[in-house]
Design an enzyme around this catalytic site. Sequence first.
Site, PDB file in Angstrom:
ATOM      1  N   HIS A  14       0.611  -0.826   0.055  1.00 41.35           N
ATOM      2  CA  HIS A  14       0.019   0.507  -0.730  1.00 41.35           C
ATOM      3  C   HIS A  14       1.277   1.302  -0.040  1.00 41.35           C
ATOM      4  O   HIS A  14       1.183   1.531   0.780  1.00 41.35           O
ATOM      5  CB  HIS A  14      -0.833   0.157   0.794  1.00 41.35           C
ATOM      6  CG  HIS A  14      -2.145   0.760   0.902  1.00 41.35           C
ATOM      7  ND1 HIS A  14      -3.517   0.476   0.862  1.00 41.35           N
ATOM      8  CD2 HIS A  14      -1.851   2.325   0.644  1.00 41.35           C
ATOM      9  CE1 HIS A  14      -4.185   1.413   0.991  1.00 41.35           C
ATOM     10  NE2 HIS A  14      -3.647   2.540   0.494  1.00 41.35           N
ATOM     11  N   HIS A 200      -9.731   0.077  -2.136  1.00 38.41           N
ATOM     12  CA  HIS A 200     -10.173   1.523  -0.442  1.00 38.41           C
ATOM     13  C   HIS A 200     -11.589   1.151   0.183  1.00 38.41           C
ATOM     14  O   HIS A 200     -12.496   0.981  -0.823  1.00 38.41           O
ATOM     15  CB  HIS A 200      -9.832   2.407  -1.109  1.00 38.41           C
ATOM     16  CG  HIS A 200      -8.137   3.040  -0.864  1.00 38.41           C
ATOM     17  ND1 HIS A 200      -7.618   2.275  -2.084  1.00 38.41           N
ATOM     18  CD2 HIS A 200      -7.446   3.914  -0.379  1.00 38.41           C
ATOM     19  CE1 HIS A 200      -6.644   3.056  -1.736  1.00 38.41           C
ATOM     20  NE2 HIS A 200      -5.964   3.985  -0.975  1.00 38.41           N
ATOM     21  N   GLU A 203     -12.090   2.716   6.100  1.00 41.64           N
ATOM     22  CA  GLU A 203     -10.917   3.856   7.080  1.00 41.64           C
ATOM     23  C   GLU A 203     -11.988   5.091   7.240  1.00 41.64           C
ATOM     24  O   GLU A 203     -11.877   5.463   8.357  1.00 41.64           O
ATOM     25  CB  GLU A 203     -10.035   4.189   5.801  1.00 41.64           C
ATOM     26  CG  GLU A 203      -8.669   5.472   6.270  1.00 41.64           C
ATOM     27  CD  GLU A 203      -7.693   5.608   6.436  1.00 41.64           C
ATOM     28  OE1 GLU A 203      -6.360   5.815   6.905  1.00 41.64           O
ATOM     29  OE2 GLU A 203      -7.651   6.311   5.043  1.00 41.64           O
ATOM     30  N   ASP A 281       1.434   4.221   2.685  1.00 40.00           N
ATOM     31  CA  ASP A 281       0.329   4.817   2.515  1.00 40.00           C
ATOM     32  C   ASP A 281       0.429   5.894   1.726  1.00 40.00           C
ATOM     33  O   ASP A 281       0.766   5.787   0.392  1.00 40.00           O
ATOM     34  CB  ASP A 281      -0.935   5.745   3.251  1.00 40.00           C
ATOM     35  CG  ASP A 281      -1.682   5.748   2.630  1.00 40.00           C
ATOM     36  OD1 ASP A 281      -2.120   5.540   1.950  1.00 40.00           O
ATOM     37  OD2 ASP A 281      -2.702   6.152   2.845  1.00 40.00           O
ATOM     38  N   ASP A 282       0.865   6.984   1.947  1.00 35.36           N
ATOM     39  CA  ASP A 282       1.693   8.310   1.522  1.00 35.36           C
ATOM     40  C   ASP A 282       2.472   9.216   2.425  1.00 35.36           C
ATOM     41  O   ASP A 282       2.191   9.751   3.340  1.00 35.36           O
ATOM     42  CB  ASP A 282      -0.044   9.186   1.027  1.00 35.36           C
ATOM     43  CG  ASP A 282      -0.317   8.958   0.203  1.00 35.36           C
ATOM     44  OD1 ASP A 282      -0.300   8.412  -0.776  1.00 35.36           O
ATOM     45  OD2 ASP A 282      -1.978   8.600   0.530  1.00 35.36           O
TER      46      ASP A 282
END
Length: 353
Positions: A14, A200, A203, A281-282
């Site tokens: 991810h 996704h 979340e 993630d980012d």
Amino acid sequence: MTRSLETLPKAHLHLHFTGSMRPATLLELAERHGVRLPAALSGQQMVSLSPDERGWFRFQRLYDAARACVRTAEDMRRVVLEAAADDAAEGSRRLELQVDPTSYAPHVGGLTPALEVVLAAAREATALTGTTVAVVVAASRVRHPLDARTLARLAARHAGDGPGEVVGFGLSNDERRGDTAEFAAAFTIARRAGLASVPHSGELLGPEHVRTTLAALRPDRLGHGVRCAEDPAVLARVVDAGVALEVCPASNVALGVYGDLAAVPLRRLLDAGATVALGADDPLLFGPRLVAQYRSAREDHGLDDAALAGLAKASISASRGTAGDKAALHAEVDDWLAAAPEGREGLTGATRV
């Protein structure tokens, strides 16, 4: 005494293309292309957001500003090569990098050339780093479902399980946008081509949305999925279906889903038998990269080295690598666990957002 988490063989499932950028690279590209960055990016401040739509809007604004700095095929190539190098330095032996080529298509001549630039860079990165780099093509919830079908067909034409091939099809952006069921046709196209279904879900929205995603998109993995821990029945369904969860603790905290890293329900998921693959993630916006997620599992959740090795094996098992590659990496994890501890790593505490 603990073992080094940087040397623990693992898979990274991810990580978003733009969000993988090094902060220094972002600043350099912004200057080159004359892009004025928001202060949170130019000052390299890690974001801390509310979990409501206002918080997501701010996140999306920052993400779009960063994405606007990637304007040439060489920029795209650089992002992939650096992401692979950073992952390799953290012990990641397989990276499945997620990208929506729609954003870059205008700069390189269309959707197909944009994806092919990324795939070629993934092959080059694999050869340079030894970390196998494959690609997940992601559609966006804020675009029309017909656009998702176009991307699914494009992904299907490049399907495979090796470096520089497309291994999965995802659906990203704000879970509160769009109708999940309307994207089912795109996922059917991808599934028929042998691609993993990796949307996704779970979340920003809770277990009810996970239930919807399970029914409509038949996922192999869920991007995040962490909030299925709030409903034992939904969590049991995830476990029974063998759906892996790509849990990204640092981004959960940065987006305000949980107050701190200790509140992420990692142990609850593991105790229920869920397959968990930790992800960053980012990191461009959220800061910590992959090893920091494992360090949080150790320090905030008390997982010992055997449990951390189990997490690494789970990430490898949930990847789209070949059976032979997975067996070889599992053996490397066993070797890591069999080796003597190297020192008292990470006593200063887990990286915070």
